[in-house]
Every structure is written in C-alpha cells, then in structure tokens.
Design a protein around this motif. Sequence first.
Motif, PDB file in Angstrom:
ATOM      1  N   TYR A  19     -21.722 -30.877 -22.449  1.00  0.00           N
ATOM      2  CA  TYR A  19     -22.180 -31.954 -23.331  1.00  0.00           C
ATOM      3  C   TYR A  19     -22.948 -32.991 -22.533  1.00  0.00           C
ATOM      4  O   TYR A  19     -22.666 -33.216 -21.351  1.00  0.00           O
ATOM      5  CB  TYR A  19     -20.996 -32.645 -24.016  1.00  0.00           C
ATOM      6  N   LYS A  20     -23.877 -33.616 -23.206  1.00  0.00           N
ATOM      7  CA  LYS A  20     -24.623 -34.710 -22.612  1.00  0.00           C
ATOM      8  C   LYS A  20     -24.374 -35.948 -23.461  1.00  0.00           C
ATOM      9  O   LYS A  20     -24.467 -35.882 -24.694  1.00  0.00           O
ATOM     10  CB  LYS A  20     -26.113 -34.357 -22.608  1.00  0.00           C
ATOM     11  N   VAL A  21     -24.027 -37.044 -22.802  1.00  0.00           N
ATOM     12  CA  VAL A  21     -23.780 -38.298 -23.502  1.00  0.00           C
ATOM     13  C   VAL A  21     -24.996 -39.192 -23.250  1.00  0.00           C
ATOM     14  O   VAL A  21     -25.316 -39.509 -22.102  1.00  0.00           O
ATOM     15  CB  VAL A  21     -22.480 -38.961 -22.999  1.00  0.00           C
ATOM     16  N   ALA A  22     -25.683 -39.565 -24.311  1.00  0.00           N
ATOM     17  CA  ALA A  22     -26.944 -40.283 -24.154  1.00  0.00           C
ATOM     18  C   ALA A  22     -27.249 -41.100 -25.394  1.00  0.00           C
ATOM     19  O   ALA A  22     -26.680 -40.864 -26.469  1.00  0.00           O
ATOM     20  CB  ALA A  22     -28.082 -39.284 -23.919  1.00  0.00           C
ATOM     21  N   ALA A  23     -28.127 -42.065 -25.236  1.00  0.00           N
ATOM     22  CA  ALA A  23     -28.561 -42.876 -26.376  1.00  0.00           C
ATOM     23  C   ALA A  23     -30.079 -42.771 -26.487  1.00  0.00           C
ATOM     24  O   ALA A  23     -30.781 -42.736 -25.473  1.00  0.00           O
ATOM     25  CB  ALA A  23     -28.147 -44.322 -26.186  1.00  0.00           C
ATOM     26  N   ARG A  24     -30.553 -42.731 -27.701  1.00  0.00           N
ATOM     27  CA  ARG A  24     -31.986 -42.661 -27.916  1.00  0.00           C
ATOM     28  C   ARG A  24     -32.599 -44.018 -27.617  1.00  0.00           C
ATOM     29  O   ARG A  24     -32.182 -45.038 -28.163  1.00  0.00           O
ATOM     30  CB  ARG A  24     -32.264 -42.291 -29.369  1.00  0.00           C
ATOM     31  N   TRP A  25     -33.567 -44.018 -26.755  1.00  0.00           N
ATOM     32  CA  TRP A  25     -34.241 -45.245 -26.345  1.00  0.00           C
ATOM     33  C   TRP A  25     -35.697 -45.136 -26.732  1.00  0.00           C
ATOM     34  O   TRP A  25     -36.294 -44.075 -26.600  1.00  0.00           O
ATOM     35  CB  TRP A  25     -34.081 -45.378 -24.821  1.00  0.00           C
ATOM     36  N   SER A  26     -36.259 -46.210 -27.228  1.00  0.00           N
ATOM     37  CA  SER A  26     -37.682 -46.153 -27.548  1.00  0.00           C
ATOM     38  C   SER A  26     -38.370 -47.464 -27.238  1.00  0.00           C
ATOM     39  O   SER A  26     -37.764 -48.536 -27.219  1.00  0.00           O
ATOM     40  CB  SER A  26     -37.902 -45.754 -29.008  1.00  0.00           C
ATOM     41  N   HIS A  27     -39.629 -47.353 -26.968  1.00  0.00           N
ATOM     42  CA  HIS A  27     -40.478 -48.501 -26.705  1.00  0.00           C
ATOM     43  C   HIS A  27     -41.828 -48.172 -27.321  1.00  0.00           C
ATOM     44  O   HIS A  27     -42.560 -47.343 -26.796  1.00  0.00           O
ATOM     45  CB  HIS A  27     -40.586 -48.735 -25.186  1.00  0.00           C
ATOM     46  N   GLY A  28     -42.103 -48.819 -28.455  1.00  0.00           N
ATOM     47  CA  GLY A  28     -43.323 -48.467 -29.178  1.00  0.00           C
ATOM     48  C   GLY A  28     -43.262 -47.021 -29.613  1.00  0.00           C
ATOM     49  O   GLY A  28     -42.282 -46.594 -30.218  1.00  0.00           O
TER      50      GLY A  28
END
Length: 95
Positions: A19-28
């Motif tokens: 499993y990978k634990v991650a958060a969606r990050w965005s910039h523009g």
Amino acid sequence: MYGHGVNCSHPYCSDSATYKVAARWSHGRFAELKTYGFACSDHLEEVFQEAENRRPDYTLRPGEVIEEVAIYRFEPGKRDRQLQRVWGLEENYRT
Ligand SMILES: [Zn+2]
C-alpha cells in the motif's frame, strides 16, 4: 530476484509494501501524489495514522491544494494516476 519493490515504512519491518499512503496535491493544473509512506498489510494502520498526524505540519504556499491522506494499492512500476484508491480501508483507520 524482485528488484523494483518498495519496503514498508515501519521502522522494524522489511516486508515489501503493498500500500501507498499519499495525499493528492495540486498547484494550478499540475497535480501529483505527495507520498507519506509505504506499508505492508500488517502496518497499514500505523503508517496511515502517522501520515494523518504529520499532514498538518505541511505549510501550503499560495495556490497549493492538498487533499486528505488516502490509501492506494501499491503496484511497483505503475504511475500514480494508475493506482487504485482503497476507500474502504481509509474509513476503518480514520480516527
Ligand atoms: Zn510492515
């Protein structure tokens, strides 16, 4: 030999991560997964909760958006956008 795996992030574990634990990050228009850790099935709960605790430390710059910490089924060689999010497990572990 299996050379492309990633190990569990738990300090005393050297199993392959599933499993990978991650958060969606965005910039523009740019978006990616910000990785908090990797986990085998035994340590997923610990790695996830540790990631949730760590998330508020991250200071966003103007224009940046970071979503909640999520669990993805990790498959070596797959791109982030191809990983499948495991919503059911998140519900179990969210405090
Ligand atoms: Zn582990």
